[in-house]
Write a protein that holds these residues in place. Structure first.
Motif, PDB file in Angstrom:
ATOM      1  N   SER A 243      47.046  98.869  29.303  1.00 28.20           N
ATOM      2  CA  SER A 243      48.221  98.080  29.690  1.00 28.20           C
ATOM      3  C   SER A 243      48.617  98.254  31.154  1.00 28.20           C
ATOM      4  N   ASP A 244      48.060  99.280  31.816  1.00 32.26           N
ATOM      5  CA  ASP A 244      48.387  99.538  33.229  1.00 32.26           C
ATOM      6  C   ASP A 244      47.196 100.228  33.877  1.00 32.26           C
ATOM      7  N   SER A 245      46.441  99.498  34.641  1.00 32.25           N
ATOM      8  CA  SER A 245      45.200 100.028  35.224  1.00 32.25           C
ATOM      9  C   SER A 245      45.435 101.050  36.327  1.00 32.25           C
ATOM     10  N   THR A 246      46.704 101.303  36.684  1.00 26.73           N
ATOM     11  CA  THR A 246      46.995 102.325  37.694  1.00 26.73           C
ATOM     12  C   THR A 246      47.299 103.682  37.053  1.00 26.73           C
ATOM     13  N   VAL A 247      47.244 103.739  35.719  1.00 23.62           N
ATOM     14  CA  VAL A 247      47.538 104.971  34.981  1.00 23.62           C
ATOM     15  C   VAL A 247      46.286 105.437  34.245  1.00 23.62           C
ATOM     16  N   ALA A 248      45.960 106.715  34.353  1.00 20.62           N
ATOM     17  CA  ALA A 248      44.791 107.275  33.663  1.00 20.62           C
ATOM     18  C   ALA A 248      45.184 108.547  32.932  1.00 20.62           C
ATOM     19  N   ILE A 249      44.449 108.828  31.847  1.00 28.75           N
ATOM     20  CA  ILE A 249      44.683 110.034  31.049  1.00 28.75           C
ATOM     21  C   ILE A 249      43.443 110.910  31.127  1.00 28.75           C
ATOM     22  N   LEU A 250      43.614 112.131  31.613  1.00 31.72           N
ATOM     23  CA  LEU A 250      42.527 113.112  31.654  1.00 31.72           C
ATOM     24  C   LEU A 250      42.751 114.090  30.507  1.00 31.72           C
ATOM     25  N   LYS A 251      41.977 113.927  29.451  1.00 30.63           N
ATOM     26  CA  LYS A 251      42.089 114.787  28.266  1.00 30.63           C
ATOM     27  C   LYS A 251      41.138 115.966  28.418  1.00 30.63           C
ATOM     28  N   ILE A 252      41.681 117.193  28.349  1.00 28.88           N
ATOM     29  CA  ILE A 252      40.854 118.403  28.456  1.00 28.88           C
ATOM     30  C   ILE A 252      41.064 119.218  27.195  1.00 28.88           C
ATOM     31  N   LYS A 253      40.053 119.228  26.325  1.00 29.91           N
ATOM     32  CA  LYS A 253      40.156 119.909  25.034  1.00 29.91           C
ATOM     33  C   LYS A 253      40.092 121.428  25.178  1.00 29.91           C
ATOM     34  N   ASN A 254      39.326 121.905  26.170  1.00 28.23           N
ATOM     35  CA  ASN A 254      39.184 123.341  26.400  1.00 28.23           C
ATOM     36  C   ASN A 254      38.635 123.556  27.798  1.00 28.23           C
ATOM     37  N   PHE A 255      38.669 124.797  28.247  1.00 25.33           N
ATOM     38  CA  PHE A 255      38.106 125.153  29.550  1.00 25.33           C
ATOM     39  C   PHE A 255      36.865 126.039  29.371  1.00 25.33           C
ATOM     40  N   THR A 256      36.117 125.786  28.308  1.00 20.58           N
ATOM     41  CA  THR A 256      34.939 126.606  28.029  1.00 20.58           C
ATOM     42  C   THR A 256      33.634 125.826  28.062  1.00 20.58           C
ATOM     43  N   LYS A 257      33.692 124.531  27.766  1.00 20.21           N
ATOM     44  CA  LYS A 257      32.463 123.760  27.639  1.00 20.21           C
ATOM     45  C   LYS A 257      32.268 122.816  28.812  1.00 20.21           C
ATOM     46  N   GLY A 258      30.992 122.562  29.123  1.00 20.06           N
ATOM     47  CA  GLY A 258      30.660 121.603  30.164  1.00 20.06           C
ATOM     48  C   GLY A 258      30.436 122.251  31.512  1.00 20.06           C
ATOM     49  N   LYS A 259      29.824 121.490  32.404  1.00 17.00           N
ATOM     50  CA  LYS A 259      29.603 121.930  33.788  1.00 17.00           C
ATOM     51  C   LYS A 259      30.767 121.414  34.620  1.00 17.00           C
ATOM     52  N   TYR A 260      31.804 122.245  34.713  1.00 20.97           N
ATOM     53  CA  TYR A 260      33.072 121.763  35.218  1.00 20.97           C
ATOM     54  C   TYR A 260      33.029 121.337  36.688  1.00 20.97           C
ATOM     55  N   PHE A 261      32.229 122.013  37.529  1.00 21.88           N
ATOM     56  CA  PHE A 261      32.148 121.619  38.933  1.00 21.88           C
ATOM     57  C   PHE A 261      31.726 120.159  39.057  1.00 21.88           C
ATOM     58  N   LYS A 262      30.661 119.823  38.351  1.00 21.99           N
ATOM     59  CA  LYS A 262      30.134 118.463  38.390  1.00 21.99           C
ATOM     60  C   LYS A 262      31.083 117.495  37.698  1.00 21.99           C
ATOM     61  N   ALA A 263      31.643 117.920  36.553  1.00 17.05           N
ATOM     62  CA  ALA A 263      32.523 117.045  35.773  1.00 17.05           C
ATOM     63  C   ALA A 263      33.746 116.612  36.579  1.00 17.05           C
ATOM     64  N   TYR A 264      34.461 117.571  37.176  1.00 16.37           N
ATOM     65  CA  TYR A 264      35.673 117.223  37.923  1.00 16.37           C
ATOM     66  C   TYR A 264      35.349 116.452  39.199  1.00 16.37           C
ATOM     67  N   ASP A 265      34.212 116.727  39.792  1.00 17.46           N
ATOM     68  CA  ASP A 265      33.790 115.976  40.970  1.00 17.46           C
ATOM     69  C   ASP A 265      33.635 114.491  40.626  1.00 17.46           C
ATOM     70  N   ILE A 266      32.976 114.219  39.494  1.00 16.88           N
ATOM     71  CA  ILE A 266      32.771 112.829  39.064  1.00 16.88           C
ATOM     72  C   ILE A 266      34.089 112.200  38.621  1.00 16.88           C
ATOM     73  N   LEU A 267      34.875 112.950  37.844  1.00  9.79           N
ATOM     74  CA  LEU A 267      36.122 112.413  37.292  1.00  9.79           C
ATOM     75  C   LEU A 267      37.121 112.041  38.384  1.00  9.79           C
ATOM     76  N   PHE A 268      37.279 112.915  39.380  1.00 12.00           N
ATOM     77  CA  PHE A 268      38.257 112.612  40.430  1.00 12.00           C
ATOM     78  C   PHE A 268      37.734 111.578  41.422  1.00 12.00           C
ATOM     79  N   ASP A 269      36.429 111.440  41.526  1.00 16.98           N
ATOM     80  CA  ASP A 269      35.855 110.302  42.253  1.00 16.98           C
ATOM     81  C   ASP A 269      36.277 109.001  41.577  1.00 16.98           C
ATOM     82  N   SER A 270      36.165 108.990  40.259  1.00 21.96           N
ATOM     83  CA  SER A 270      36.533 107.813  39.489  1.00 21.96           C
ATOM     84  C   SER A 270      38.031 107.532  39.599  1.00 21.96           C
ATOM     85  N   ILE A 271      38.853 108.576  39.568  1.00 25.27           N
ATOM     86  CA  ILE A 271      40.307 108.424  39.681  1.00 25.27           C
ATOM     87  C   ILE A 271      40.685 107.778  41.010  1.00 25.27           C
TER      88      ILE A 271
END
Length: 527
Positions: free
Chosen positions: A283-311
């Motif tokens: 309903s509003d393309s200027t609003v995004a939701i970053l859901k983080i289930k835990n801080f244990t899984k995934g390659k976080y350096f790469k993940a946040y780099d890609i996610l905030f590029d997208s943001i």
């Protein structure tokens, strides 16, 4: 061969020998009472371990009070007890320290490999087919995977095999705690551990008799194992032997890309969801939701780099970070994430308090690693011991500190988010989630929505958390070895991060998948 290498090899061999013990013999021994003298030694051992290894032991309880609790259970242990009987005597003392990471776990019976294999083939057990919610001293079904005898979402669980959930809560309540004095975590913790506690009481079963209450009706259901659907290949009728049925080609590049994505964002095969996911609000393309289930899984350096590029590429003006029910994880990850949420230099943690220069050597790494990794641990562990020893320094007052990743000054990421930030929290937000929230709390562009976090504002005792088995009862005790304190501190001792806007969803909201906290944020954004 050095002393420590010999010690590690002996530990590895001992572990293998213990695992060779038959299931029947193990379960029989578990049911046998342990002599009073041996249990007294376990009490002494536990108290000594806490005093030697546990930093900030008296953060929420005085030394005299804790000593008195240990003395009181020494009087109670005046006869032989089984391991689990002893658990209910000693675990409340551990819980009285009020550090949520430090736990004792009752010992469950083992099942044979043949039974474990059969259970796996038979599908989900009669407890794991439901998602429960503990509210107002009652247990409810929020979701159900049961195929037969469908249970209406929202039904109250009256009994399971004639055992009321309230009896389980009463029996186990004193054995666990939150960080400090908040209560929001306790409900979440019991909900999460209910199936474990119930299994400990009634064992592993192929079917259970449930009594549910739906409105004013009482419903009895026998819930059996949920057998998985086995896909069978249908035979193709070939009328001409010269024709060859070609298989649909597998796109290997897509499979490879999907596997990479799962590694980066931390895919959970059981829950069928990613640890980190970004959604732009329709309903509003200027609003995004970053859901983080835990801080244990995934390659976080790469993940946040890609996610905030997208943001930034999508020109997001409002970012909602959802860390509800996030139990925490890596400190290094939240430091990395925070660099995208500030425009200033930052330090989020004080150096961790430890009890000595060698206390971090008790990692319990053999317990948490597969046997195949033992040879690598044996040769790599002395390097870790040297590293941790050198990184631990003694203060002028005689105390010791360990330099954490988050206790060094950092630069904000050039790609940091510059808009309005909302953070969703609740009683299941714990540990590293609270360290992140505490750090964000003083930022002027951040609004917290939900309920008080389960973890404390000022920090927690965690970091390296080995499992220590008591010598005679074999009850596992999980200890935190680092007192991790945030730079931002509050005078409200022993409480969590409070929301700026408190919204606690009702049971009906959860049943209807109605996200009341998110709805409020989206309305607030429109204002």
């Amino acid at each position: 061969m050095s002393y420590y290498t010999k010690l590690l090899l002996i530990t590895a061999v001992s572990f293998l020998l213990v695992n060779c013990t038959s299931v029947e013999k193990y379960n029989k021994k578990l049911a046998q009472p342990i002599a009073e003298e041996k249990l007294q030694k376990d009490i002494d051992y536990t108290q000594q371990k806490l005093q030697k290894l546990y930093p900030n032991l008296y953060g929420y309880i005085s030394k005299s009070q804790l000593d008195a609790k240990f003395d009181s259970i020494r009087k109670v242990v005046n006869k032989p007890m089984t391991s689990n009987e002893f658990y209910f005597v000693i675990s409340p003392v551990i819980a009285s320290v009020r550090q949520g990471h430090m736990t004792m776990t009752p010992i469950s019976k083992r099942v044979s490999k043949a039974d474990a294999k059969r259970y796996k083939k038979s599908g989900d057990g009669p407890l794991s087919q439901f998602v429960f919610e503990w509210q107002n001293e009652k247990l409810y079904v929020v979701k159900s995977k049961a195929k037969k005898n469908k249970v209406i979402h929202g039904a109250e669980v009256v009994t399971i095999n004639s055992v009321p959930p309230q009896d389980i809560y009463t029996k186990y309540r004193k054995s666990f705690t939150s960080d400090g004095f908040n209560t929001t975590f306790l409900r979440k913790f019991f909900t999460k551990r209910f199936s474990v506690y119930m299994t400990n009481e009634i064992g592993v079963n192929d079917s259970l008799t449930y009594v549910f209450k739906q409105n004013d009706s009482i419903i009895t259901r026998v819930v059996s194992r949920n057998k998985p659907i086995v896909k069978t290949k249908t035979a193709l009728k070939v009328t001409d032997s010269t024709k060859v049925v070609s298989k649909i080609p597998v796109d290997k590049s897509k499979l490879k890309a999907e596997r990479k994505r799962k590694r980066i964002y931390g895919y959970d095969d059981i829950a069928k969801e990613y640890s980190k996911s970004l959604t732009i609000v329709p309903s509003d393309s200027t609003v995004a939701i970053l859901k983080i289930k835990n801080f244990t899984k995934g390659k976080y350096f790469k993940a946040y780099d890609i996610l905030f590029d997208s943001i930034n590429n999508n020109n997001i003006q409002t970012l909602i970070i959802d860390i509800r029910d996030n139990p925490g994880g890596r400190v290094a990850e939240i430091v990395n994430l925070y660099s995208y949420l500030t425009d200033k230099e930052f330090t989020i943690l004080q150096p961790a308090e430890v009890t000595s220069k060698t206390s971090l050597w008790r990692t319990g790494i053999f317990k948490s690693s597969p046997v195949i990794a033992y040879p690598f641990i044996v040769f790599g562990y002395p390097i870790y011991m040297t590293y941790s020893y050198l990184r631990t320094t003694q203060n002028a007052d005689g105390s010791y500190q360990y330099k954490l990743t988050g206790s060094r000054k950092r630069e904000s990421n050039p790609n940091h988010f510059k808009g309005k930030l909302y953070v969703l929290i609740n009683g299941g937000s714990f540990s590293a989630s609270c360290i992140l929230s505490s750090s964000l709390k003083t930022n002027p562009n951040v609004t917290f929505v939900g309920e008080e976090t389960g973890g404390a504002f000022n920090g927690t005792v965690a970091g390296i958390m080995p499992l220590v088995d008591l010598p005679n009862s074999k009850i596992p005790l999980r200890l935190g070895l680092m007192n991790i304190q945030t730079i931002n501190q509050t005078d409200v001792i022993g409480r969590g991060i409070f929301p700026d806007k408190e919204i606690i969803p009702s049971l009906q909201d959860k049943i209807n998948n109605k996200d009341t906290e998110l709805e409020w944020i989206l309305k607030d954004v429109k204002k």
